[in-house]
Design a protein around this motif. Sequence first.
Motif, PDB file in Angstrom:
ATOM      1  N   THR A 196       0.836  -1.191   0.000  1.00 44.98           N
ATOM      2  CA  THR A 196       0.000   0.000   0.000  1.00 44.98           C
ATOM      3  C   THR A 196       0.874   1.245   0.000  1.00 44.98           C
ATOM      4  N   PHE A 197       0.556   2.163  -0.874  1.00 47.86           N
ATOM      5  CA  PHE A 197       1.256   3.448  -0.925  1.00 47.86           C
ATOM      6  C   PHE A 197       0.283   4.524  -0.478  1.00 47.86           C
ATOM      7  N   ASP A 198       0.748   5.376   0.417  1.00 46.15           N
ATOM      8  CA  ASP A 198      -0.119   6.438   0.901  1.00 46.15           C
ATOM      9  C   ASP A 198       0.399   7.764   0.388  1.00 46.15           C
ATOM     10  N   ASP A 203      -0.771  17.974  -3.522  1.00 46.49           N
ATOM     11  CA  ASP A 203      -1.179  17.288  -4.737  1.00 46.49           C
ATOM     12  C   ASP A 203      -0.951  15.786  -4.638  1.00 46.49           C
ATOM     13  N   GLY A 204      -0.753  15.300  -3.452  1.00 40.90           N
ATOM     14  CA  GLY A 204      -0.509  13.877  -3.287  1.00 40.90           C
ATOM     15  C   GLY A 204       0.808  13.456  -3.891  1.00 40.90           C
ATOM     16  N   GLU A 205       1.812  14.360  -3.861  1.00 47.82           N
ATOM     17  CA  GLU A 205       3.054  14.033  -4.550  1.00 47.82           C
ATOM     18  C   GLU A 205       4.041  13.289  -3.640  1.00 47.82           C
ATOM     19  N   ILE A 206       3.797  13.260  -2.327  1.00 51.25           N
ATOM     20  CA  ILE A 206       4.696  12.559  -1.415  1.00 51.25           C
ATOM     21  C   ILE A 206       4.139  11.152  -1.180  1.00 51.25           C
ATOM     22  N   VAL A 207       4.999  10.166  -1.366  1.00 51.51           N
ATOM     23  CA  VAL A 207       4.551   8.787  -1.241  1.00 51.51           C
ATOM     24  C   VAL A 207       5.197   8.133  -0.030  1.00 51.51           C
ATOM     25  N   GLY A 221      -4.765  10.116   0.243  1.00 46.94           N
ATOM     26  CA  GLY A 221      -5.189   9.080  -0.687  1.00 46.94           C
ATOM     27  C   GLY A 221      -4.263   7.895  -0.554  1.00 46.94           C
ATOM     28  N   SER A 222      -4.650   6.784  -1.140  1.00 43.12           N
ATOM     29  CA  SER A 222      -3.769   5.623  -1.068  1.00 43.12           C
ATOM     30  C   SER A 222      -4.054   4.704  -2.245  1.00 43.12           C
ATOM     31  N   VAL A 223      -3.077   3.905  -2.573  1.00 42.64           N
ATOM     32  CA  VAL A 223      -3.282   2.909  -3.624  1.00 42.64           C
ATOM     33  C   VAL A 223      -2.639   1.606  -3.159  1.00 42.64           C
ATOM     34  N   ILE A 236      -5.365  -3.880  -8.371  1.00 40.75           N
ATOM     35  CA  ILE A 236      -4.940  -2.526  -7.997  1.00 40.75           C
ATOM     36  C   ILE A 236      -6.176  -1.853  -7.448  1.00 40.75           C
ATOM     37  N   SER A 237      -6.067  -1.166  -6.345  1.00 39.04           N
ATOM     38  CA  SER A 237      -7.220  -0.375  -5.941  1.00 39.04           C
ATOM     39  C   SER A 237      -6.795   0.973  -5.399  1.00 39.04           C
ATOM     40  N   LYS A 238      -7.186   1.950  -6.152  1.00 37.35           N
ATOM     41  CA  LYS A 238      -7.095   3.320  -5.657  1.00 37.35           C
ATOM     42  C   LYS A 238      -8.538   3.780  -5.602  1.00 37.35           C
TER      43      LYS A 238
END
Lengths: 293, 274, 370
Positions: A196-198, A203-207, A221-223, A236-238
Amino acid sequence: MPREAEPSLSERTFTLQAISEGLRLDSRKLDQFRPLELSFGDEYGVADVKLGKTRVLAKVSAEVTVPFSDRPFDGIFQITSELGPMVAPSFEVNRPTETEILLARLLEKTIRRSGALDTESLCLIAGQKCWSVRVDLHILSADGNLIDSSCLAVVAALRHFRRPDTSIEGETLTIYTAAEREPVPLSWLHSPFCTTFDFFGEDGEIVLVDTTWLEEQLRVGSVTFSLNKHGEICQISKLGGKPVEATLIIQCAQMALAKSKEFTDLVDARLAEDAKRRDKGGLMAELSAENER
Amino acid sequence: MPLDTSTYSLALLRIDGRRWNDLRRLHAQIHTQDAADGSSYLEMGHTKVMCVVTGPAEPQAGQKKGTVGSAQATGQKEGASIVVNVVVAGFSSVDRKRRGRNDRRIQEMEITIQKALAANLHTHLFPHSTITVSLHVLSQDGSLLAALINATTLAVIDAGIPMTDYITACTAGSTSSYAAGDDAADPLLDLNTQEEQELPYLTVGTLGDSDKVAVLVCESRVQVSRLEGMLVVGVDGCKQVRRLLDGIVKQKGRKMIKEGAVRRSDMMAVSLDD
Amino acid sequence: MANQQTLLSPAELAYLHSSLSLSPPIRPDGRTAKQFRPLTAETGILPGTNGSARVCLADGTEAIVGVKAEIEKTVDPLGGEHYQEYVKSASGAGGGDAEEDKRGARGEWLEMTVEIPGLRDDDAGTVFLAELLREALLADGEFAKKLWINRRFHWRLYLDIILISPPLSYPLPLLSLTTHLALLSTRLPRLKSEGDEDPMFDDDWEASPFLYPRQGAAAGSRPPITLLVVAVGDSILFDPSKEELAVADSALAVSLCEVRTQKGDESMEVDSGRELRLVSMRTVDPPSRLTPPGVPSTGNFAASGTFDPSSQKKQQQQQQRVEEYPQEGVWKAPLGGTRFAVLDSIIRAVLEKGGVADEVLDGLEGVDLS
């Protein structure tokens, strides 16, 4: 309905500020996992995963039942997970929360639907007898990243599990106890792992990977990617959240692949260790060779 | 495989005669319903959905708290909470299949739409209120989640709830699932049920005209090297969908001006934009 | 009906009630007592179904009904073996009488679901609605016979009713009219096989017969419609709006169906010989029972500002009296049942020739069935 305590404003500001500067509260790097511990129980099919303060236990059991009438050649395989009040007071029994629904759906998609377990091999007599394999997932303590740790626990437990050996002569089915014949492992096709990546920042640019509970509360957000070591995406689920650049998603997929290979190696190594520990007679040495995949 | 991929490589035409980058016919209407604050009807090929938005309104006491399955926005007390309900009609698929509200697949879709909206709508403008989105699936033929997202966007626009941009979605697939080195595999746009059953595909939803991905759902096994190609085609498809939806909204706006339903000051804004 | 409480004050309720009880009643939207609101309807909207319809009422509520049919093997309730024998003996006697066999048709071949957004599907209100509609449809026993194919197979009909709009008023009439239209537009594939063989059907959809035969050779009953009728004081109001329902003394769901009889040649006359039959009737709990009572100005301390602790007891008595004896102009939720005379006059008004039901059926007949 009890609610989860929310992080205070100062905590929130501090953590987010730190993350935007590339720092995490537990001094990890942004793409670093917490120390992952995987251990197996005395019985076959029990896996205990500790990821920081998150702890998940998976237990596999099997029994012989009648297959579903619409699929007579398939065994039954189900994963059940329940988040009870033991984890956090905000979880109630028999009232699935969003977290629980998503976790169950994710495990279902990653492990069951991707065909990790060959359900046809669970069939004993078509339409009459089959194995029903059931994984019970117990969340003992939740401090973020439940999905990755649960998936790892389930996969490890299933690969560790041995079911009693059987033989069919004519119409009679014999199930042997462990003393009579060595139990056999399940027919396992591939091992998918979730990563999982959060996303953080405007802009959600930091992972971030492997977020703690606090970080999870603050993410935008997360994927979640599920991959096996052959580079096959199982899921895959975002699911909504802040929109992020498509290129970032592709990068995440590559990172997930690397992570999945790491997980595969870890599980393989632990299984080999466990097999060695159990290796009392000569027979187990043979069986342990099967684990080297 | 009933879907003969070999024919595709010969004629480069899909079973319904489309090329790889063709969308199906997209037809939509907004403001289909007088009683609701916002409503829309959307067809993507044979997938037909209706959306009704109520709110922002005062939350109805005792209605939402206990409802299992309606996705509840958490952790945003200051803004309006969003509740999404998806009803899949029993007659929507070829074989009648009854899906309860506790079906996990439907719940997942509800949560997805709710979270995508929560990040896009300016909910902070409506504190202590609820926006209820009811979606009805009348007929399904692939790309269901995408159609639901598009219909929701239109209905929310109709309801006049401020949002950053359109969220549009479509599906993208690949003609071959295995063999990483197979270069002959083409990506496909906007899959129907038959293609969805045979081929790996993903649903992608983007924000406005950008490449930003709000929703990405993939449920089939596919090589990681294929992801990029599928994602690019999907994002491009979303832009096409956005143009179509934008056209529908503007057309409706023009019609409302003609009918005199909109005041003059509003009229100016629209004609400038045109 | 608990979810549709109207936010009307006791004073507004009292005003509505008294203007509706006048003769003739004055309705908020200026309609006469027996006037229906306009509605838009279309059928055959979903090609994937056997029959479908969509109806929008003037207040914006909208419903869609889809009908799906599947073939199902008939299981004999008396057990397999007996059934085999029965089939044998029947076929031995030259196929038997089809009408006789059709008596085996059962109401459970029809499955009906109602979906209302925001309500659970096992909600008591939803189940009640579905049962009301189902009851009306199966009441005359003719409907299930239409699903009979042969002695071994029958159609299973799924009727899915979806309310698209939020439930603004009691959706019963809307759902019933939509169901009526959907059933009229329902077609089942034409049977090619004969007797008790496995059923074979004609592929040509154009050749498929309607479940309810079209005009012309139309004999037999038509699908029922259910009307909601309320009584306010002495007036009887059809098609009540949400506000009218909120002050209703009693509400009644009346289901009726039209039976067409085979007429001779003399029926060429314009006379629309429509015979209406009352199929079922149910009282519906009107939301007015849950409304808060009004307080007369004599008992209102806040308004008069003459609160005196010593006279509290007296005022309590007064309060009690207010609850017991209705006062002119002060709202009080209706209690108790409906008088028989009211029921009687409602039924008369519904079944009256050229009355409301006729008007509604005429209107529905105008809907183009595709």
